[in-house]
Scaffold this active site. Structure first.
Site, mmCIF file in Angstrom:
data_model
loop_
_atom_site.group_PDB
_atom_site.id
_atom_site.type_symbol
_atom_site.label_atom_id
_atom_site.label_comp_id
_atom_site.label_asym_id
_atom_site.label_seq_id
_atom_site.Cartn_x
_atom_site.Cartn_y
_atom_site.Cartn_z
ATOM 1 N N ARG A 1 32.468 41.487 24.905
ATOM 2 C CA ARG A 1 32.865 40.077 24.718
ATOM 3 C C ARG A 1 31.654 39.141 24.817
ATOM 4 O O ARG A 1 30.792 39.294 25.683
ATOM 5 C CB ARG A 1 33.889 39.674 25.780
ATOM 6 C CG ARG A 1 34.163 38.174 25.738
ATOM 7 C CD ARG A 1 35.367 37.768 26.504
ATOM 8 N NE ARG A 1 35.387 38.247 27.859
ATOM 9 C CZ ARG A 1 36.453 38.215 28.640
ATOM 10 N NH1 ARG A 1 37.582 37.738 28.171
ATOM 11 N NH2 ARG A 1 36.394 38.673 29.868
ATOM 12 N N ARG B 1 49.437 35.257 38.748
ATOM 13 C CA ARG B 1 48.747 36.542 38.853
ATOM 14 C C ARG B 1 49.148 37.307 40.101
ATOM 15 O O ARG B 1 48.690 38.441 40.294
ATOM 16 C CB ARG B 1 47.254 36.259 38.934
ATOM 17 C CG ARG B 1 46.436 36.844 37.829
ATOM 18 C CD ARG B 1 45.037 36.363 38.059
ATOM 19 N NE ARG B 1 44.082 37.084 37.325
ATOM 20 C CZ ARG B 1 43.514 36.629 36.204
ATOM 21 N NH1 ARG B 1 43.865 35.482 35.692
ATOM 22 N NH2 ARG B 1 42.583 37.340 35.621
ATOM 23 N N ARG C 1 29.984 36.728 29.869
ATOM 24 C CA ARG C 1 30.506 36.168 31.123
ATOM 25 C C ARG C 1 29.967 36.935 32.321
ATOM 26 O O ARG C 1 29.839 38.160 32.269
ATOM 27 C CB ARG C 1 32.041 36.246 31.123
ATOM 28 C CG ARG C 1 32.683 34.957 30.701
ATOM 29 C CD ARG C 1 34.167 35.071 30.457
ATOM 30 N NE ARG C 1 34.956 35.715 31.502
ATOM 31 C CZ ARG C 1 36.285 35.805 31.463
ATOM 32 N NH1 ARG C 1 36.957 35.274 30.460
ATOM 33 N NH2 ARG C 1 36.939 36.411 32.423
ATOM 34 N N LYS D 1 44.487 38.274 25.956
ATOM 35 C CA LYS D 1 45.396 37.131 26.200
ATOM 36 C C LYS D 1 44.805 35.831 25.653
ATOM 37 O O LYS D 1 45.494 35.044 25.011
ATOM 38 C CB LYS D 1 45.671 36.956 27.705
ATOM 39 C CG LYS D 1 46.294 38.164 28.372
ATOM 40 C CD LYS D 1 46.549 37.924 29.838
ATOM 41 C CE LYS D 1 45.311 37.697 30.671
ATOM 42 N NZ LYS D 1 44.378 38.843 30.753
HETATM 43 P P1 AP5 Z 1 40.599 34.936 33.402
HETATM 44 O O1 AP5 Z 1 39.695 34.035 32.691
HETATM 45 O O2 AP5 Z 1 42.056 34.675 33.381
HETATM 46 O O3 AP5 Z 1 40.245 36.384 32.888
HETATM 47 P P2 AP5 Z 1 41.117 37.706 32.697
HETATM 48 O O4 AP5 Z 1 42.547 37.694 33.005
HETATM 49 O O5 AP5 Z 1 40.300 38.700 33.436
HETATM 50 O O6 AP5 Z 1 41.181 37.839 31.210
HETATM 51 P P3 AP5 Z 1 40.008 37.792 30.276
HETATM 52 O O7 AP5 Z 1 39.655 36.386 29.918
HETATM 53 O O8 AP5 Z 1 38.887 38.646 30.807
HETATM 54 O O9 AP5 Z 1 40.562 38.607 29.024
HETATM 55 P P4 AP5 Z 1 41.653 38.219 27.966
HETATM 56 O O10 AP5 Z 1 42.875 39.057 28.181
HETATM 57 O O11 AP5 Z 1 41.829 36.753 27.837
HETATM 58 O O12 AP5 Z 1 40.905 38.808 26.679
HETATM 59 P P5 AP5 Z 1 40.089 38.052 25.503
HETATM 60 O O13 AP5 Z 1 41.032 37.395 24.561
HETATM 61 O O14 AP5 Z 1 38.962 37.235 26.055
HETATM 62 O O15 AP5 Z 1 40.199 35.032 34.946
HETATM 63 C C1 AP5 Z 1 38.868 35.205 35.359
HETATM 64 C C2 AP5 Z 1 38.819 35.199 36.878
HETATM 65 O O16 AP5 Z 1 39.272 33.907 37.386
HETATM 66 C C3 AP5 Z 1 39.698 36.224 37.612
HETATM 67 O O17 AP5 Z 1 39.065 37.472 37.709
HETATM 68 C C4 AP5 Z 1 39.890 35.534 38.968
HETATM 69 O O18 AP5 Z 1 38.761 35.678 39.774
HETATM 70 C C5 AP5 Z 1 40.020 34.073 38.599
HETATM 71 N N1 AP5 Z 1 41.423 33.666 38.360
HETATM 72 C C6 AP5 Z 1 41.918 33.139 37.202
HETATM 73 N N2 AP5 Z 1 43.221 32.885 37.326
HETATM 74 C C7 AP5 Z 1 43.570 33.253 38.590
HETATM 75 C C8 AP5 Z 1 44.798 33.246 39.299
HETATM 76 N N3 AP5 Z 1 45.940 32.816 38.711
HETATM 77 N N4 AP5 Z 1 44.809 33.718 40.557
HETATM 78 C C9 AP5 Z 1 43.669 34.140 41.159
HETATM 79 N N5 AP5 Z 1 42.480 34.189 40.534
HETATM 80 C C10 AP5 Z 1 42.424 33.736 39.258
HETATM 81 O O19 AP5 Z 1 39.494 39.346 24.750
HETATM 82 C C11 AP5 Z 1 38.551 40.179 25.366
HETATM 83 C C12 AP5 Z 1 37.553 40.693 24.302
HETATM 84 O O20 AP5 Z 1 38.251 41.508 23.378
HETATM 85 C C13 AP5 Z 1 36.904 39.572 23.461
HETATM 86 O O21 AP5 Z 1 35.583 39.936 23.191
HETATM 87 C C14 AP5 Z 1 37.716 39.545 22.163
HETATM 88 O O22 AP5 Z 1 36.929 39.103 21.072
HETATM 89 C C15 AP5 Z 1 38.117 41.010 22.038
HETATM 90 N N6 AP5 Z 1 39.416 41.177 21.394
HETATM 91 C C16 AP5 Z 1 40.541 40.444 21.595
HETATM 92 N N7 AP5 Z 1 41.558 40.907 20.846
HETATM 93 C C17 AP5 Z 1 41.035 41.982 20.161
HETATM 94 C C18 AP5 Z 1 41.580 42.915 19.247
HETATM 95 N N8 AP5 Z 1 42.841 42.849 18.864
HETATM 96 N N9 AP5 Z 1 40.792 43.903 18.781
HETATM 97 C C19 AP5 Z 1 39.489 43.999 19.152
HETATM 98 N N10 AP5 Z 1 38.915 43.146 20.021
HETATM 99 C C20 AP5 Z 1 39.675 42.160 20.512
#
Ligand code: AP5
Length: 277
Positions: A186, A147, A219, A69
Site C-alpha cells: 500500500r 472495533r 504508512r 475497507k
Molecule cells: P485504520 O486506518 O482503520 O486501518 P485498518 O483497519 O488497519 O485498515 P487499513 O486502512 O489498514 O486497511 P483497509 O481495509 O482500509 O484497506 P485499504 O483499502 O487501504 O486504523 C489504523 C489504526 O488506527 C489502528 O491500527 C488503530 O491503532 C487505530 N484505530 C483506528 N480506529 C480505531 C478504533 N475504532 N479503535 C481503536 N483503535 C483504532 O487497502 C489496502 C491495500 O490493498 C491498498 O494498497 C489498496 O490499494 C489495496 N487494495 C484494496 N482493494 C484491493 C483489491 N481488490 N485488489 C488488490 N488490492 C487492493
C-alpha cells in the site's frame, strides 16, 4: 420463506414498485457531496452545505486491516454521496496537524504506530464529539469503527438515543496471505490520502498521486512488525463483532477477492438485495 430482515430495515420493504425503482436509480447515481471537515477536525470543522439528498444509507464496514475497507468506502462514497467516516483517518489527520496534540491524542498515536488499538475511552470520546456526523444528510460509511464490543455497544446505544437507523454492516472476507500482500504494497498520498498499491493499483506516475500530484508514502503501521500486531489484535478484539451484528440481523458478508470494482459490484448487489427484498 423470506429470510429474517435486518432489525431496522423492515420499514423499507413496504415501498411500492415505483418507489423501489426510484431507490435503485439513486443507488447508481454518483453524487459526491461530503468533504469530511467536521469528521476530520472535530466540532471546530464545518462541512460544506450539501444539496438535498432524498435517499441515504448508514453503513458500517467490518473486516481485517488491509482487506480493502478504505478502498470500498471511497467507491461507496462516490456512488451514494454518503460521508466516509474513518477513525484511522482522524488519528492520521491529528498526527499531521500543525497543532500540538493533546496528551490523550499523543498517546493514541503511539498505540497506532505499534499497530495496537487506541484505548476505547479515547476513541469513544473522539466519536462522541463528532456524533453530529452520524446525522449527515447523505448518510455515512463508518470504516474502522467500531472495533471492540465496548465500542459497538456504545454506538448502538447512541444511535438508538438519537433515532438513527443502521441499514447494514458489510463484513469483507479475504484469506490472510492476500491481506498481508495488500498491506505491504500500500502507498498513500501525503496530501489527498488517495490509496494505491505498488502492483495491484499503481499510480500512473510512480511515486506521485494521480489525483493531486502529491508524494506517495508507506504508512508507519504497514511495517511487518506492526502488521503482525494489527492482525492479531483484529482476531482478538474485532472479529467478535461479526457475531454481534449477525445477532442483530444486519450483517452482510461480502467476499473481498478480485478487483476493487468487482468487490464494489458485490457490495452493491448485497445492498440492493436487502433494500428491495
Ligand atoms: P485504520 O486506518 O482503520 O486501518 P485498518 O483497519 O488497519 O485498515 P487499513 O486502512 O489498514 O486497511 P483497509 O481495509 O482500509 O484497506 P485499504 O483499502 O487501504 O486504523 C489504523 C489504526 O488506527 C489502528 O491500527 C488503530 O491503532 C487505530 N484505530 C483506528 N480506529 C480505531 C478504533 N475504532 N479503535 C481503536 N483503535 C483504532 O487497502 C489496502 C491495500 O490493498 C491498498 O494498497 C489498496 O490499494 C489495496 N487494495 C484494496 N482493494 C484491493 C483489491 N481488490 N485488489 C488488490 N488490492 C487492493
Amino acid at each position: 420463506m423470506r429470510a429474517r430482515l435486518p432489525y431496522r430495515l423492515q420499514e423499507r420493504h413496504f415501498v411500492s414498485w415505483k418507489q423501489s425503482q426510484h431507490l435503485k436509480m439513486e443507488f447508481v447515481k454518483p453524487p459526491d457531496r461530503s468533504n469530511r471537515a467536521a469528521w476530520l477536525e472535530g466540532p471546530s470543522g464545518r462541512c460544506t452545505p450539501q444539496p438535498g439528498v432524498v435517499r441515504r444509507l448508514r453503513l458500517i464496514l467490518l473486516g481485517a486491516p488491509g482487506v480493502g475497507k478504505g478502498t470500498q468506502a471511497d467507491l461507496l462514497r462516490k456512488h451514494l454521496g454518503a460521508c466516509h467516516l474513518s477513525t484511522g483517518d482522524v488519528f492520521r489527520a491529528a498526527a499531521h496537524s500543525i497543532c500540538e496534540p493533546s496528551p490523550a491524542m499523543a498517546a493514541a498515536l503511539d498505540f497506532m504506530r505499534r499497530g495496537e488499538l487506541v484505548p476505547d475511552t479515547t476513541v469513544w470520546e473522539m466519536v462522541r464529539e463528532r456524533s453530529q456526523c452520524l446525522h449527515c444528510r447523505g448518510g455515512f460509511i463508518l470504516d474502522g469503527f467500531p472495533r471492540t464490543l465496548m465500542q459497538a455497544e456504545s454506538l448502538k446505544k447512541l444511535m438508538e438515543d438519537e433515532h438513527i437507523v443502521l441499514d447494514a454492516v458489510i463484513n469483507y472476507e479475504l484469506p490472510l496471505a492476500e491481506i498481508v500482500e495488500r498491506l505491504s504494497g500500500r502507498r498513500t498520498c501525503e496530501q489527498c490520502k488517495a490509496v494505491y498499491h505498488i502492483t495491484r493499483q499503481p499510480s500512473r506516475d510512480p511515486g506521485g498521486c494521480d489525483r493531486c500530484g502529491g508524494k506517495l508514502l508507506q504508512r508507519d503501521d504497514d511495517c511487518p512488525e506492526s502488521v503482525k500486531v494489527r492482525l492479531e489484535t483484529y482476531e482478538r478484539s474485532t472479529a467478535p463483532l461479526i457475531q454481534f451484528y449477525r445477532d442483530l440481523s444486519v450483517l452482510l458478508p461480502v467476499a473481498a477477492t478480485g478487483s476493487p470494482e468487482e468487490i464494489f459490484a458485490r457490495t452493491a448487489a448485497s445492498l440492493e438485495a436487502i433494500l428491495h427484498g
